[in-house]
Design a protein around this motif. Structure first.
Motif, mmCIF file in Angstrom:
data_model
loop_
_atom_site.group_PDB
_atom_site.id
_atom_site.type_symbol
_atom_site.label_atom_id
_atom_site.label_comp_id
_atom_site.label_asym_id
_atom_site.label_seq_id
_atom_site.Cartn_x
_atom_site.Cartn_y
_atom_site.Cartn_z
ATOM 1 N N ARG A 29 0.807 -1.211 0.000
ATOM 2 C CA ARG A 29 0.000 0.000 0.000
ATOM 3 C C ARG A 29 0.845 1.267 0.000
ATOM 4 N NH1 ARG A 29 -5.044 0.252 1.273
ATOM 5 N NH2 ARG A 29 -4.694 2.143 2.480
ATOM 6 N N THR A 35 -2.885 0.188 -3.586
ATOM 7 C CA THR A 35 -3.762 0.395 -2.432
ATOM 8 C C THR A 35 -5.071 -0.377 -2.539
ATOM 9 O OG1 THR A 35 -4.603 2.405 -3.486
ATOM 10 C CG2 THR A 35 -2.799 2.647 -1.885
ATOM 11 N N THR A 37 -5.384 -3.517 -1.914
ATOM 12 C CA THR A 37 -5.371 -4.349 -0.715
ATOM 13 C C THR A 37 -5.579 -3.450 0.485
ATOM 14 O OG1 THR A 37 -3.798 -5.820 -1.802
ATOM 15 C CG2 THR A 37 -4.002 -6.005 0.586
ATOM 16 N N LYS A 38 -6.554 -3.830 1.343
ATOM 17 C CA LYS A 38 -6.914 -2.975 2.476
ATOM 18 C C LYS A 38 -6.358 -3.538 3.775
ATOM 19 C CE LYS A 38 -9.405 -0.712 -0.465
ATOM 20 N NZ LYS A 38 -8.685 0.351 -1.209
ATOM 21 N N LYS A 39 -6.151 -2.657 4.728
ATOM 22 C CA LYS A 39 -5.663 -3.087 6.041
ATOM 23 C C LYS A 39 -6.757 -2.801 7.056
ATOM 24 C CE LYS A 39 -1.570 -2.732 8.998
ATOM 25 N NZ LYS A 39 -0.295 -2.021 9.205
ATOM 26 N N GLY A 40 -7.515 -3.824 7.427
ATOM 27 C CA GLY A 40 -8.648 -3.606 8.320
ATOM 28 C C GLY A 40 -8.301 -3.741 9.786
ATOM 29 N N CYS A 49 -7.018 -7.791 4.072
ATOM 30 C CA CYS A 49 -5.706 -7.689 3.427
ATOM 31 C C CYS A 49 -5.352 -8.939 2.625
ATOM 32 C CB CYS A 49 -4.635 -7.445 4.484
ATOM 33 S SG CYS A 49 -4.392 -8.879 5.557
ATOM 34 N N TYR A 116 -14.933 -1.913 1.674
ATOM 35 C CA TYR A 116 -13.642 -2.092 2.317
ATOM 36 C C TYR A 116 -13.246 -3.561 2.419
ATOM 37 C CZ TYR A 116 -9.643 -0.207 4.736
ATOM 38 O OH TYR A 116 -8.369 0.185 5.048
#
Lengths: 175, 288
Positions: A29, A35, A37-40, A49, A116
């Motif tokens: 990211r 970006t 890929t998300k970081k929850g 992710c 998300y």
């Protein structure tokens, strides 16, 4: 002690200098500007992710970037026919405008709300269907057990994945 | 709390052991990283060198051997869960491994990590205990086998020395006709630690009695065997309701759980009783 490594993402080599404790999700990211890929959560509990590494879906927040060197990594950016991009050239060149059947299916079935959780679920869906092209509903639900969604209640997501499987079966591959 | 200041991926066990001996900072062995990486912070006060053993050939793979099964410590839980070699009663280990975390976690996490992380709630450990497993540790001083019953000292603590690496777990040939089950009690079907874990293995002896192992998870500082319940069952002529009820009561007595965010001690004790009885009823049907 920083290391120069090369990460292979969506078929392209990405040289990057990383600290030994940098996580793959953060390098994707913040260093490579991928970006999608998300970081929850950062602790492997939410699945946002999820990327596919050497053919297996994994939570990229639990992978050290240095450990990901030498592996084939597929991110959501690689699903849509985007060949990937190099930050150094600033190029953003889709090789085709088409979406992956799984992405189409998520849209058709209303499986995206805030979005998300979506990239992680798209990657997990691909992994499920790669391993089992005609899963049952129970198998899909078990397959997405590591992906949390706050918005949809999962029904539409499960329908979308089952429908995508039908779109991609029998001889149609996953690409 | 650890901070990873360097990362080494050795290509042999020898090299790994050498790093353990000579590194400039304390070494933390990492395979899947699914426990360690939830605990590291970049600015944490304890600098560590991460020693990545996940690719070591000697620690890889599941093999059938003369005396039973050898499972390399770096074998991913997903591979344990889906292995064709875990036949018959060994399936119970596949069942336990398949209940850890999520599919993503199981594609990273290893059986060696689940064992060495030594959570009292670990899902593979009760399964390994009822299968009579042994651990093989390797160090510069050589190799040693440790019965898994004697491997755990407390939450997060094992008998491994600082210069030892877990190389493999060994599972012996089972008693003929043995059946087993692992019941994990948790709020969700995935992503939860066991609130209570009960593993039971049952077999008939040649004399028509019962051989049994009962292992409890998440109800003591370490996973443990319910030896009182086992002794009762070994004396039993039949597994009727009275015997099962009494064995379950003894198993609950063996549990010394705590109150925590997941459950009260009282609830855990009750669930040990319930799940032990349930496991025994199911297995006695399978055995008949």
């Amino acid at each position: 002690m920083a290391k120069e490594i090369v990460l292979t993402i969506n078929g392209l080599p990405h040289p990057v200098r990383v600290e030994p404790d940098e996580l793959l999700v953060d390098v994707l990211r913040d260093r490579l500007w991928l970006t999608g890929t998300k970081k929850g959560c950062g602790t492997g509990d939410c699945g946002a992710c999820t990327v596919i590494m050497d053919g297996r879906p994994v939570t990229s927040c639990l992978v050290l970037a240095v450990a990901a060197e030498g592996r084939e990594i597929l991110t959501v950016e690689g699903l849509a026919g985007l060949a990937g991009e190099r930050r150094s050239t600033g190029e953003r060149r889709p090789t085709g405008a088409s979406l992956h059947p799984i992405q189409e299916s998520f849209i058709e079935h209303g499986a995206v709300q805030c979005g998300y959780c979506t990239p992680g679920l798209l990657m997990m869906a691909k992994a499920i269907l790669d391993a089992n092209p005609s899963p049952s509903e129970e198998q899909v639900r078990a397959g997405i057990a590591g992906n949390l969604c706050r918005c949809t209640g999962y029904s539409k997501i499960v329908e979308a994945i089952l429908a995508a499987g039908e779109k991609m079966a029998p001889e149609g591959g996953t690409e | 709390m650890p901070a990873i200041v360097d990362y080494v991926r050795p290509s042999s066990v020898q090299e790994a052991l050498s790093v353990l001996e000579t590194a400039s900072a304390p070494v933390r062995v990492i395979a899947g990283g699914t426990d360690l990486l939830t605990r590291v912070r970049p600015d944490a006060p304890d600098p560590v060198v991460a020693l990545d053993i996940s690719a070591l050939a000697e620690l890889a793979g599941i093999e059938r051997e003369a005396e039973g099964l050898r499972i390399g410590a770096a074998t991913k839980l997903a591979d344990v869960a889906s292995s064709d070699l875990l036949t018959g009663v060994w399936q119970v280990l596949a069942c336990g491994a398949g209940q850890v975390g999520s599919p993503q976690i199981r594609n990273l996490a290893t059986i060696g990590g689940n064992v060495c992380n030594a959570s009292p709630a670990a899902d593979t450990i009760p399964c390994l205990l009822i299968l009579g497993a042994e651990a093989e540790a390797v160090s510069p001083r050589g190799r040693r086998r440790i019965a898994l019953d004697e491997f755990f000292l407390g939450p997060g603590r094992t008998v491994l020395a600082k210069d030892e690496i877990l190389a493999a777990v060994y599972i012996p040939e089972p008693w003929p006709g043995a059946v087993a089950t692992y019941l994990k009690h948790s709020p969700r079907r995935a992503m939860d630690l066991a609130v209570v874990g009960v593993g039971v293995l049952l077999a008939r002896t040649a004399a028509g009695r019962f051989e049994v192992r009962i292992a409890l998870g998440a109800v003591a500082p370490t996973p443990l065997r319910a030896t009182g319940a086992e002794a009762l069952l070994r004396e039993a002529a039949r597994l009727d309701d009275t015997v099962i009820h009494e064995a379950a009561r003894l198993a609950a007595q063996a549990a010394v759980p705590i109150d925590d965010v997941r459950a009260s001690a009282e609830y855990r004790t009750e669930m040990v009783r319930t799940l032990t009885a349930r496991a025994l009823r199911r297995l006695s049907t399978n055995l008949a």
